[in-house]
Design an enzyme around this catalytic site. Structure first.
Site, PDB file in Angstrom:
ATOM      1  N   LYS A 147       0.845  -1.206   0.000  1.00 24.94           N
ATOM      2  CA  LYS A 147       0.000   0.000   0.000  1.00 24.94           C
ATOM      3  C   LYS A 147       0.871   1.244   0.000  1.00 24.94           C
ATOM      4  CE  LYS A 147      -3.867  -2.073   2.425  1.00 24.94           C
ATOM      5  NZ  LYS A 147      -4.291  -2.524   3.748  1.00 24.94           N
ATOM      6  N   GLN A 149      -5.226  -1.311   9.573  1.00 21.72           N
ATOM      7  CA  GLN A 149      -5.142  -2.655   9.012  1.00 21.72           C
ATOM      8  C   GLN A 149      -5.826  -3.668   9.926  1.00 21.72           C
ATOM      9  OE1 GLN A 149      -3.943  -3.417   5.972  1.00 21.72           O
ATOM     10  NE2 GLN A 149      -4.341  -5.587   6.224  1.00 21.72           N
ATOM     11  N   ASP A 180     -11.589   3.038   3.977  1.00 17.90           N
ATOM     12  CA  ASP A 180     -12.039   1.643   3.925  1.00 17.90           C
ATOM     13  C   ASP A 180     -13.563   1.547   3.818  1.00 17.90           C
ATOM     14  OD1 ASP A 180     -10.220  -0.488   3.940  1.00 17.90           O
ATOM     15  OD2 ASP A 180      -9.678  -0.156   6.039  1.00 17.90           O
TER      16      ASP A 180
END
Ligand code: GUN
Length: 298
Positions: free
Chosen positions: A54, A98, A121
């Protein structure tokens, strides 16, 4: 018959190129550099690999990448303080924590501490509710990537199609259902307790498999000509003792029946990070009252 392969790797490269173009414009015309912060608690090997890629891809499209790597025994208050600081930082437009988090941390509480506008997200209850009511929101990256590929493959004509989603997770199954409802598909979410699963899947013009069970869907469950989107990434042992990645559908038998199918690897996987970058540009534009990039949102 052999299905058309939907090349997610190439599609994702195209999305990242579009993101890079928008980032360059934001910098040149407005002096703004989109910033993405990723928070990793602990050192789970798979999560560490994701976070590294990422970070690399964020920099490659011209954005600012910030990583917060916290010890596995980080307490809730310390993690929330990191999130609060990122929420308040005007140079950070996207925040991703995460998952999975270590067991002593409450993931729902942590995710809902992220400012909804920075929740790239799309997991915050506010974004979940906005998506479910057809309002502008941040959309979870994996389903967004699936939707982009489905729209492209079907030339935007998804209305009226029967879509069967295998798996009811908050990360993929449920938001995928909302997105396909938004496209006027007839949507079924099937799961481990669904009765007559093969017959349910056989009615689908679109199958999205997101259950995390290696090669669970055989070709004789697939309606001839259907589009199969395989979200699964499962590592299995080969007869020679090595390992390989397979999806949730049995590719060999499904490719012979489907009209189009995403391979594993090289299908949905690369689209997830591409859509994370797309969401970060979208969040940055919204934060600055600028027009959102077209084609990068739901
Ligand atoms: N872990 C596995 N997939 C994801 C994802 O899409 N977002 C976050 N934050 N963590 C994940």
């Amino acid at each position: 018959m052999s299905a058309v392969l939907i090349d997610g790797k190439a599609f994702a490269a195209g999305v990242r190129a579009d993101v890079a173009t928008h980032v360059a414009r934001l910098k040149q015309e407005h002096g703004i550099t989109p910033g993405l912060a990723v928070v990793l608690v602990g050192s789970d090997p798979a999560s560490s690999v994701y976070v590294r890629s990422k970070g690399r891809m964020t920099v490659e499209v011209g954005m600012r990448s910030v990583e917060h790597k916290l010890a596995a025994d980080t307490g809730e208050a310390e993690l929330l303080a990191v999130i609060d600081a990122l929420n308040a930082d005007p140079e950070i437009h996207g925040i991703l924590v995460q998952l999975p988090l270590p067991a002593h941390l409450n993931a729902d509480l942590v995710i809902n501490a992220i400012a909804p506008a920075k929740d790239v997200d799309g997991f915050h209850v506010s974004n979940v509710g906005l998506l479910g009511t057809g309002q502008k929101s941040m959309v979870p990256c994996t389903p967004l990537g699936c939707l982009m590929m489905l729209r492209a493959h079907h030339g935007g004509a998804l209305a009226g199609l029967n879509a069967v989603i295998l798996g009811r997770s908050n990360i993929v199954g449920k938001p995928m259902a909302q997105l396909l409802l938004g496209e006027s598909c007839t949507v079924t979410i099937a799961h481990s307790r669904t009765r007559d699963l093969p017959d349910v899947v056989r009615r689908a013009d679109i199958v999205v498999a997101a259950v995390g069970r290696a090669e669970m869907v055989p070709g004789d469950w697939i309606k001839p000509g259907a589009t199969v989107i395989d979200v699964g990434i499962n590592r299995i042992e080969k007869p020679d003792g090595g390992t390989r990645l397979v999806g949730d559908v049995d590719f060999e038998s499904c490719v012979a029946v489907a009209g189009a199918i995403t391979p594993v690897p090289g299908g949905v996987g690369p689209m997830t990070i591409a859509c994370l970058l797309a969401n970060t540009v979208t969040a940055c534009c919204r934060a600055n009252g600028l027009a959102e990039p077209e084609g990068l949102t739901a």
